[in-house]
Scaffold this active site. Structure first.
Site, short mmCIF file in Angstrom:
data_model
loop_
_atom_site.label_atom_id
_atom_site.label_comp_id
_atom_site.label_asym_id
_atom_site.label_seq_id
_atom_site.Cartn_x
_atom_site.Cartn_y
_atom_site.Cartn_z
N THR A 1 119.60 7.07 29.70
CA THR A 1 118.48 6.14 29.94
C THR A 1 118.72 4.80 29.25
O THR A 1 118.62 3.75 29.86
CB THR A 1 117.16 6.76 29.42
N VAL A 2 119.07 4.84 27.96
CA VAL A 2 119.26 3.59 27.22
C VAL A 2 120.63 2.99 27.52
O VAL A 2 120.76 1.80 27.82
CB VAL A 2 119.10 3.83 25.69
N GLU B 1 118.10 -2.20 15.52
CA GLU B 1 116.80 -2.72 15.96
C GLU B 1 116.14 -1.76 16.95
O GLU B 1 114.92 -1.55 16.92
CB GLU B 1 116.97 -4.10 16.61
N ILE C 1 110.23 -4.20 20.40
CA ILE C 1 109.58 -5.01 19.35
C ILE C 1 110.61 -5.34 18.25
O ILE C 1 111.23 -4.43 17.69
CB ILE C 1 108.40 -4.23 18.72
N LYS D 1 110.98 6.87 12.46
CA LYS D 1 110.76 5.42 12.54
C LYS D 1 110.02 4.92 11.30
O LYS D 1 110.31 3.84 10.79
CB LYS D 1 109.99 5.09 13.81
N GLY E 1 111.32 3.66 26.60
CA GLY E 1 111.82 3.38 27.94
C GLY E 1 113.16 2.68 27.88
O GLY E 1 113.46 1.96 26.92
N1 HSE Z 1 110.76 9.05 22.55
C1 HSE Z 1 110.56 7.78 21.93
C2 HSE Z 1 109.11 7.38 22.07
C3 HSE Z 1 111.47 6.77 22.56
O1 HSE Z 1 108.42 7.98 22.90
O2 HSE Z 1 108.64 6.50 21.37
C4 HSE Z 1 111.54 5.45 21.86
O3 HSE Z 1 112.03 5.56 20.57
#
Ligand code: HSE
Length: 395
Positions: free
Chosen positions: A35-36, A140, A147, A215, A312
């Site tokens: 995806t990324v 990042e 963001i 995070k 996403g």
């Molecule tokens: N699975 C993570 C979320 C993806 O839903 O925030 C982005 O880090």
């Protein structure tokens, strides 16, 4: 902080750490095209044709929506390619991805990664290791999707005295809670979040709060300028949240959010991830769908609120590409952390305790690891239906 390795991994055992690669090489080696990774590939191929030198994938024959003819199957070859200066890790997890990042750092290459698990568990010593080999490590995309909060913390806010940082850091759970507010069932909402590419490969990481804890650890480390890792953070997920809980909040003008916050509490720092009721006009309530909100409270900067797409492929790829370009122009090099590890005690928040008949909001804040015991203290009021924190800003 974890000690630097003497032997990095099996593949490194016979080759000593090499000096930084030539400054002339400008190629990008992309590891992973999910995806990324595919979002990164499409962006770079469109904006900087010729920059990508190789793309490694597990199955080169699998059809992909990326205009690239010659996928490589050996990611180590891509890392070792002398024409690759920036290694972009979009594989995720702590196995192969970790080994490849170690190898790239050992070779003095610039590393860009969206890998929250890796940075939140080993980031501090990886940064120290990179400082020693002349490599750089940028992440990042590991926090907040599009963001630019990592950049803000190590740049504009590098000298700020941060009092609190955090907010809504997981897009999938926010999407699910929003959908439940609109009447959807938990399982259907989660399936939709997976279909839209928001969720982790194993969505338990999202719903159990691990992703948000990763995070938060990264943000707390940058904000309080201390090595910080996620396993020690207090964490609760949204798995037990029912539509009744969502409805009970709505009746009081409160919205349910998965809140992840680290803040100063006297001489200590308290931190945690928990579903919490948030007033409808609070900045954390601004996150809609898969959006994130990160609020920074600082003695100098006051209140800053960052919000936007938190999950996403496209949103995350936008941050990855920004890091790639920063690496190539040698801008914004993240510094290694110093000092003792950040140790945070669990957040303390008031609770909404719902009984079969009625409910109460505790007047005192309760530690996240003592919620059930606190709810038992209301014995005599009947069966406890749920115990959920109510977010309150520190005075
Ligand atoms: N699975 C993570 C979320 C993806 O839903 O925030 C982005 O880090």
């Amino acid at each position: 902080m974890q000690a630097l390795p003497r032997v990095l991994c099996s593949s490194e055992a016979s080759s000593p750490a090499m000096p930084p690669t030539t400054t002339r090489a400008q190629g990008v080696g992309l590891l992973g095209c999910g995806t990324v990774g595919s979002g990164v590939a499409r962006r770079l191929l469109a904006s900087h044709p010729g920059l990508i030198r190789a793309i490694a994938v597990r199955d080169p024959r699998k059809p992909r929506d990326v205009a690239w003819d010659d996928f490589a199957s050996d990611a180590f070859d891509v890392v070792d390619d002398p024409g690759v200066r920036v290694v972009v890790e979009c594989i995720g997890g702590l196995g192969l991805a970790r080994e490849l990042v170690l190898r790239a750092i050992a070779r003095g290459k610039d590393v860009v990664t969206a890998n929250k698990d890796l940075i939140a568990t080993e980031g501090p010593w990886l940064a120290a290791f990179a400082a020693r080999t002349g490599a750089s490590l940028r992440y990042e995309a590991a926090v907040g999707g599009a963001i630019p909060i990592v950049r803000a913390l190590h740049g504009s806010l590098a000298n700020e005295d941060v009092i609190e940082i955090g907010g809504v850091l997981n897009g999938t759970t926010n999407f699910v809670l929003d959908a439940m507010e609109a009447g959807a069932e938990y399982a259907d909402a989660l399936a939709e979040a997976q279909r839209l590419g928001f969720a982790e490969a194993d969505p338990r990481s999202d719903v159990d709060g691990h992703d948000a804890a990763h995070k938060l650890a990264i943000l707390a480390g940058l904000a309080f300028r201390r090595p910080s890792v996620s396993p020690a953070l207090a964490r609760r997920g949204i798995g037990a949240i029912s539509r009744d809980d969502v409805r009970a909040g709505a009746e009081r003008g409160l919205r349910l959010k998965l809140v992840a916050v680290a803040r100063r509490a006297g001489d200590a720092i308290e931190a945690g991830v928990t579903p919490a009721y948030v007033a409808d006009d609070h900045p954390f309530a601004r996150a809609r769908g898969a959006e994130n909100v990160v609020r920074v409270l600082g003695r100098g900067c006051g209140t800053l609120v960052f919000s936007g797409a938190g999950a996403g492929g496209d949103a995350t790829a936008s941050s990855v590409v920004a890091d790639v370009l920063a690496a190539l122009s040698e801008r914004e090099r993240l510094v290694a952390f110093n000092g003792a590890d950040l140790v945070a005690r669990p957040l303390r928040i008031p609770l909404l305790v719902r009984f079969a008949e009625g409910s109460v909001i505790t007047s005192d804040a309760v530690s996240l690891d003592a919620m059930e015991a606190a709810a038992r203290g209301f014995g005599g009021r009947g069966v406890v239906r749920s115990v959920i924190p109510v977010w309150r800003d520190a005075a």
